[in-house]
Design a protein around this motif. Structure first.
Motif, PDB file in Angstrom:
ATOM      1  N   MET A  36      24.806 -33.919  17.455  1.00 30.81           N
ATOM      2  CA  MET A  36      24.195 -33.808  18.783  1.00 30.81           C
ATOM      3  C   MET A  36      22.962 -34.693  18.837  1.00 30.81           C
ATOM      4  O   MET A  36      22.202 -34.764  17.883  1.00 30.81           O
ATOM      5  CB  MET A  36      23.811 -32.359  19.082  1.00 30.81           C
ATOM      6  CG  MET A  36      23.219 -32.142  20.468  1.00 30.81           C
ATOM      7  SD  MET A  36      23.099 -30.393  20.850  1.00 30.81           S
ATOM      8  CE  MET A  36      22.382 -30.473  22.478  1.00 30.81           C
TER       9      MET A  36
ATOM     10  N   ASN B 164      19.615 -36.366  21.284  1.00 29.86           N
ATOM     11  CA  ASN B 164      18.798 -36.319  22.482  1.00 29.86           C
ATOM     12  C   ASN B 164      18.687 -37.696  23.095  1.00 29.86           C
ATOM     13  O   ASN B 164      18.484 -38.679  22.398  1.00 29.86           O
ATOM     14  CB  ASN B 164      17.390 -35.809  22.148  1.00 29.86           C
ATOM     15  CG  ASN B 164      17.388 -34.357  21.737  1.00 29.86           C
ATOM     16  OD1 ASN B 164      18.287 -33.619  22.104  1.00 29.86           O
ATOM     17  ND2 ASN B 164      16.393 -33.947  20.974  1.00 29.86           N
TER      18      ASN B 164
ATOM     19  N   THR C 140      28.149 -34.978  21.928  1.00 32.46           N
ATOM     20  CA  THR C 140      27.320 -33.923  22.506  1.00 32.46           C
ATOM     21  C   THR C 140      25.861 -34.376  22.457  1.00 32.46           C
ATOM     22  O   THR C 140      25.470 -35.142  21.565  1.00 32.46           O
ATOM     23  CB  THR C 140      27.454 -32.589  21.751  1.00 32.46           C
ATOM     24  OG1 THR C 140      27.029 -32.768  20.393  1.00 32.46           O
ATOM     25  CG2 THR C 140      28.877 -32.085  21.784  1.00 32.46           C
TER      26      THR C 140
ATOM     27  N   THR D 239      21.654 -33.988  24.576  1.00 29.50           N
ATOM     28  CA  THR D 239      20.761 -33.529  25.643  1.00 29.50           C
ATOM     29  C   THR D 239      20.060 -34.735  26.252  1.00 29.50           C
ATOM     30  O   THR D 239      19.519 -35.569  25.520  1.00 29.50           O
ATOM     31  CB  THR D 239      19.713 -32.547  25.106  1.00 29.50           C
ATOM     32  OG1 THR D 239      20.383 -31.394  24.566  1.00 29.50           O
ATOM     33  CG2 THR D 239      18.774 -32.090  26.207  1.00 29.50           C
TER      34      THR D 239
ATOM     35  N   ASP E 193      22.320 -30.811  29.283  1.00 22.54           N
ATOM     36  CA  ASP E 193      23.163 -30.838  28.086  1.00 22.54           C
ATOM     37  C   ASP E 193      24.539 -31.361  28.474  1.00 22.54           C
ATOM     38  O   ASP E 193      25.051 -31.035  29.551  1.00 22.54           O
ATOM     39  CB  ASP E 193      23.327 -29.440  27.497  1.00 22.54           C
ATOM     40  CG  ASP E 193      22.050 -28.905  26.881  1.00 22.54           C
ATOM     41  OD1 ASP E 193      21.169 -29.711  26.525  1.00 22.54           O
ATOM     42  OD2 ASP E 193      21.928 -27.659  26.764  1.00 22.54           O
ATOM     43  N   TYR E 194      25.146 -32.152  27.596  1.00 25.33           N
ATOM     44  CA  TYR E 194      26.501 -32.628  27.876  1.00 25.33           C
ATOM     45  C   TYR E 194      27.375 -32.470  26.633  1.00 25.33           C
ATOM     46  O   TYR E 194      26.876 -32.441  25.503  1.00 25.33           O
ATOM     47  CB  TYR E 194      26.495 -34.093  28.333  1.00 25.33           C
ATOM     48  CG  TYR E 194      26.243 -35.081  27.215  1.00 25.33           C
ATOM     49  CD1 TYR E 194      27.288 -35.577  26.430  1.00 25.33           C
ATOM     50  CD2 TYR E 194      24.953 -35.521  26.942  1.00 25.33           C
ATOM     51  CE1 TYR E 194      27.046 -36.474  25.401  1.00 25.33           C
ATOM     52  CE2 TYR E 194      24.701 -36.410  25.916  1.00 25.33           C
ATOM     53  CZ  TYR E 194      25.755 -36.886  25.145  1.00 25.33           C
ATOM     54  OH  TYR E 194      25.511 -37.761  24.115  1.00 25.33           O
TER      55      TYR E 194
ATOM     56  N   HIS F  30      19.649 -27.482  32.957  1.00 20.84           N
ATOM     57  CA  HIS F  30      18.496 -26.640  32.642  1.00 20.84           C
ATOM     58  C   HIS F  30      17.418 -26.769  33.711  1.00 20.84           C
ATOM     59  O   HIS F  30      16.476 -25.974  33.748  1.00 20.84           O
ATOM     60  CB  HIS F  30      17.926 -27.016  31.279  1.00 20.84           C
ATOM     61  CG  HIS F  30      18.858 -26.706  30.150  1.00 20.84           C
ATOM     62  ND1 HIS F  30      19.064 -25.427  29.676  1.00 20.84           N
ATOM     63  CD2 HIS F  30      19.671 -27.504  29.418  1.00 20.84           C
ATOM     64  CE1 HIS F  30      19.951 -25.446  28.693  1.00 20.84           C
ATOM     65  NE2 HIS F  30      20.338 -26.696  28.522  1.00 20.84           N
TER      66      HIS F  30
END
Length: 349
Positions: free
Chosen positions: A1, A3, A203, A205, A236-237, A254
């Motif tokens: 994940m 950012n 994934t 953010t 988020d994805y 969010h």
């Protein structure tokens, strides 16, 4: 994940003005305190924050008969009078428009909004909106909602060409309690999109500030996260399906900034299919023969952003029971996905 955070880096002659018009807004007994410039921007159609603040500075906004400043926080039972330099919007009227009601009780409705339906009256769309349909559906109970607000019972909104779930309050108390859930970020909103390309990593953010573009006020732009411009926005994805040239992406909000998902997907280089405003409707050449025609046909099939509000989870305002709803993809998105999958399968054989 991973950012994704955007870090710091002679006038024409005036036309004849129409006669000024006055609008009086009566605040409900359960209104959440908020700045008057923010409240009027939300309630007065075709108004921007700057225009409202100009009206306040000019003394054209009165609360209980007295002028106020832009940072005045409205209270229950306040009476607001604003003088428009342009005529206000037509009065909202009930219209017999079919809507897909997923759930309904004494406090609220959850509606699966069709693509192409405007949520509330706006310039160029004074009729035929979800708000008109809501007043008609509620009927005799419509007195609990205030048509002068132009957005009766509407707690949040979806863009015209975004489909999916939206909550509508049926009385002021429910409106107040649901609005508080949104303000405190207790409502879970999950969207499904068809994106160009495949986000890498799968994934992550996305964090930027989002505000009006300096070049075009109708378009939202990304600015450095928590910088001086715009307001912070977090999404988020997660890639749910890798379709080589495209992907199915799940997105969780969010924050609730205007065009947030659309602007964020453009920012990471994977705009939403069909999104003309944010780079998703550009003709492209893919890695197979006759791809130009395939893309043209796909964009004809999907002449809007392929974005769907799939899941909503919140607490019933009276019982506090947690409610969760999911709406299937609309036909146009499903048909576009079927065509992409067929082409991918053909290209792999």
């Amino acid at each position: 994940m991973q950012n994704h955070t955007l870090k710091n880096q002679s006038a024409p002659p005036e036309a004849e003005m129409p006669e000024p018009k006055k609008l009086i807004l009566q605040i409900s007994k359960v209104q959440i305190p908020m700045r008057i410039d923010r409240y009027l921007t939300q309630q007065v159609e075709n108004a921007t924050r700057n225009k409202v603040q100009e009206a306040v500075e000019d003394g054209r906004v009165l609360v209980n008969g007295k002028p106020v400043k832009s940072n005045y926080r409205i209270k229950s039972c306040d009476s607001i009078q604003i003088t428009f330099l342009r005529p206000p919007a037509p009065e909202l009227a009930p219209e017999d428009i079919a809507i897909n009601i997923v759930y309904e009780d004494d406090d609220l409705m959850v509606i699966n909004k069709a693509p192409g339906m405007v949520v509330h009256p706006a310039f160029g769309n004074w009729t035929g909106t979800l708000a008109n349909a809501i007043l008609h559906h509620i009927g005799k109970e419509a007195g609990a909602l205030d048509p002068s607000e132009l957005r009766p019972g509407i707690v949040h909104r979806l863009d015209k060409d975004t489909s999916g779930l939206i909550i509508v309050a049926k009385n002021p108390t429910a409106l107040h309690r649901l609005a508080r859930q949104f303000a405190q970020r207790q409502v879970e909103k999950i969207y499904k999109a068809i994106a160009w390309g495949v986000p890498d990593p799968g994934t992550g953010t996305i964090r930027t500030n989002i505000g009006r573009s300096k070049k075009n006020r109708k378009v939202m732009a990304n600015f450095p996260f928590e910088g001086a411009e715009g307001k912070h926005a977090v999404t988020d994805y997660a890639v749910e399906e890798n379709l080589h040239w495209f992907s199915v992406v799940s997105l969780t909000l969010h924050t609730g900034r205007t065009h947030q998902i659309r602007a964020h997907m453009q920012y990471i280089g994977n705009p939403i299919l069909g999104d003309e405003t944010y780079g998703g409707a550009m003709p492209r050449t893919l890695s197979f023969s006759k791809s130009e025609q395939f893309v043209k046909n796909l964009l004809d099939m999907m002449p809007r952003q392929a974005l769907h509000a799939e899941t909503l989870s919140f607490h019933q305002p009276s019982t506090r029971e947690k409610l969760t709803f999911t709406a299937p993809l609309p036909d146009d998105m499903q048909q576009a996905l079927d065509k992409i999958r067929q082409q991918l399968k053909a290209s792999q054989t």
